[in-house]
Structure formats: C-alpha cells, structure tokens
Design a protein around this motif. Sequence first.
Motif, short mmCIF file in Angstrom:
data_model
loop_
_atom_site.label_atom_id
_atom_site.label_comp_id
_atom_site.label_asym_id
_atom_site.label_seq_id
_atom_site.Cartn_x
_atom_site.Cartn_y
_atom_site.Cartn_z
N VAL A 152 50.67 41.07 38.57
CA VAL A 152 50.94 42.34 39.25
C VAL A 152 52.45 42.56 39.45
N LYS A 196 40.76 42.03 50.38
CA LYS A 196 40.50 42.43 49.01
C LYS A 196 40.39 43.94 48.87
N LEU A 255 42.83 46.13 46.46
CA LEU A 255 42.28 46.88 45.33
C LEU A 255 42.71 48.34 45.38
N SER A 308 45.33 49.57 46.83
CA SER A 308 46.76 49.65 46.59
C SER A 308 47.09 49.51 45.11
N TRP A 309 46.51 48.52 44.45
CA TRP A 309 46.86 48.25 43.06
C TRP A 309 46.36 49.34 42.12
N ILE A 310 45.18 49.88 42.40
CA ILE A 310 44.69 50.99 41.58
C ILE A 310 45.60 52.21 41.74
N SER A 349 49.38 47.16 50.57
CA SER A 349 48.89 45.81 50.33
C SER A 349 49.84 44.71 50.78
N ALA A 371 49.13 46.93 36.56
CA ALA A 371 48.51 47.10 37.87
C ALA A 371 47.00 47.24 37.74
N ALA A 372 46.55 48.01 36.76
CA ALA A 372 45.11 48.20 36.57
C ALA A 372 44.43 46.88 36.19
N ALA A 409 44.07 44.67 39.23
CA ALA A 409 42.96 45.08 40.10
C ALA A 409 41.62 44.58 39.56
N LEU A 465 41.40 40.82 40.15
CA LEU A 465 41.16 40.53 41.56
C LEU A 465 39.69 40.71 41.90
N ARG A 466 39.09 41.77 41.40
CA ARG A 466 37.69 42.06 41.74
C ARG A 466 36.71 41.10 41.08
#
Length: 407
Positions: A231, A283, A287, A289-291, A323, A382-383, A386, A389-390
């Motif tokens: 990221v 989390k 998520l 924030s990064w999206i 975030s 960034a996408a 995310a 992370l998920r």
Amino acid sequence: MADVAAPGGKAPRQKLPRTVIVLGLVSFFNDVASDIVIPLIPILLATVLAAGPVALGLVEGVADAVASLLKLWAGRHSDRIGGRRMPLMLAGYTLSNIARPLLALAGSWVAVLVLRSVDRVGKGIRSAPRDALVADVTPPPLLGRAFGVHRAFDNGGAVLGGLLAAAALAAFNPSLQTIIVLSALPGAVCILMLLGVREAPARKRDEPLPPLSWAVLSPGMRRYLAVLGLVTFARVSDTFIVLYGHGLGVGVIELLVLWSALNAVKSLGAYAGGVLSDRIGRKAVMLASWIAFAVSYYFLCTTTTHLGLWWVTAGYGIFAGLSEGAERALIKELGRPGEYGTAFGWYHLIVGLSAIPAGVLFGALWQFQSAAMAFSFAAAAAALGALLLRFWVAPALHRHRTGSPAH
C-alpha cells in the motif's frame, strides 16, 4: 467474517492519558515546522534548482528509507532498555529541527537529498519509541482514538505550517529560503513541549528479547506488514499533488493553502477513523480508506482545472487520514507485551523501505510517461492492497485473535 481487530462494543467514555495529549502537541509543533518547508521542496526543486519529478521521488523515497532503517533499531532499543522511550524521542526531534532549516542553504538537489535525509534520521530515531509510548499508556478500548488523536494533531500542525508559509509569501514576498529558515521557531517550541512528556517507569526485563527475526513474527503480523508495504506504493508523497497543481498553473500561495486544506481534512479523517475503528473494527475502516485511495487517484489523474484539483484533494485527504489511527492500533494488538517498540519498529521499517521504489517508480512513470499513468499505478496498488487485506490478511488475523492454529 467478524472484524478481527475490533475490541468489541462502544468505547467507554474515558479520557485519554495526559501523555497522549502532550505527545500530540509535540507532533503538532514539529509538523508546523516541517510543513512550512515540505510543500516548498517540489517548488524549490522545480524552479530554483531545475530538477524534475524523478529527483523529487528520489529525495522523498531515500529520505523515508533512511528513517525506516533506524526505526526498527530505535523501537527495539527502547524495549531493550525497559521501555524507556524519551531519550530516543528527544534525540530524534532535536536532530530534525536542527537539520530542517539548513535546507535554505542547499545549492543543488543532491544537497536537498542529504539534508532531507538527515531530517528523516531524526524521524527514524523517534517514531517507533513514540508510537510505543502511546501504546504503553493507553487503555485497549481507547487505542484507536489515541492514535487517531495523535495523527489529527500531526496533520493539524501541517495545516498551520502551510498557512504560515502562505501568509508570509502574501504579506512580505520573501524568498523560499527565508521561509525555510523561519521553520526553526516552531521547531524550538516542539523541543520545549517534549520536555513535559511523562513516560511509564522503566521495566526490568525478566528474560531477553526474542531474536530480531522476520520469522519470529506471527503469521498475521507478517501478512499485515507485507500488505502495508504494498500500500506504500499507493501512498506516494503528497508533495506530488503540489507538483501536479504547479503543472496546472496554480500559484505558490494557492498551493500552500491547498496543502493546508489537504492536511485539515486529513486531521478530521484521522480522528474520525480512530474512533470508528474502536467501535466497528480496524479492518472495516482500513478497507474503506484504501478503496477510496484508488477512486481518488483515478479522479485526480483526470483533473485539469484548479477547482477540480481542490475537490479531489479534499476527498483524497479525508479518506487518506481515515486509516492512520487504525493501522497503528492494529500493530499494537498484534505485538507482544513488552515488545511494542519492536513491533512499531517493524511497521515503520517495512513502510519506509517500500518508500524508495515507490517514490522513484512514481516519479519515473510521471516523467517518462505521464502524471495520469503514475496516479493510475498508485490507484491499482491501493485496490490490490484492499483485496489482500480482505481475503488474505483477515483470515490470519482472525486465527491470531482466536488462538486457532495457522494453516
């Protein structure tokens, strides 16, 4: 899947420890000093020193990497000496606030690189011990709020720093070098405020620290740090937004005000994100924030007007701040008691080491392709972060929380 980092339920109505507030004020004045200077660096490089985006990427990337190499050592050392954080913090803040005004004397981009790196050496010495001290003194239900408040103070200082630089240019029209020298004043206030910080009493260790090895970290921590490194390729220096505005023909004073506005909404986002992460989990906040990072960069690379730049920058800033507190709170939750300095050292090391290729690659894409290509690459990073992370990090964090074995 349950959000693994959530302490559960609404945070109780407790006050944050005094140490957290004073550390926030220390960061506030340090960032006033820093952000009088930082938004002027791309303008200084582009106008006075005739250097381009690659030089800016190298300056920012190397500076962050130099800091990161020291952050792991500093965090580890503060654990080794029983949780004493203040000596390293005092040395770090003092070094930065001596080196930063000397940028006024730089005669080339190489000199800027050296002085910016020395400034970041100070950041490297202080960052992990400071974050560990916040973790030391904060009750678990308030952890997200504590880091969110600290980041809000940090970004708030950037607001005032940019406004002071803009006001000085508008009122007196001094040289860029004169404004950089003036950063020494809030820097001195920062050092004085630091003397009022109270840290927890030093602890005598009953057993030695485990080996400083990547393999010693839990699987959840390793996955989480790896994704944070990715990221970082999305979190290019905000100075590139200033450079983009400069390319659109935005004046220096307006760019400084834009910088302040960016940090103002970041400050609001950091506080809101910290509080939300205590209530709905780390989390979910990260998520979102990064999206939003990915979406903001897409719109930024298609922006061609001054007004459009303002709108996109404001949207980017609030989600960028969202975030910040959650990410640090999760590091504390994944770290072992008595080793929080080491945990934050690893965090800052991974993020900082990723900064060199991130900054240089972004600058190269900009210079040899286009700004749109560079921002599109950051959006993709960034996408992807995310998604990882998920679907990759969250299961490992769930096992860490429940104590179930790794697969």
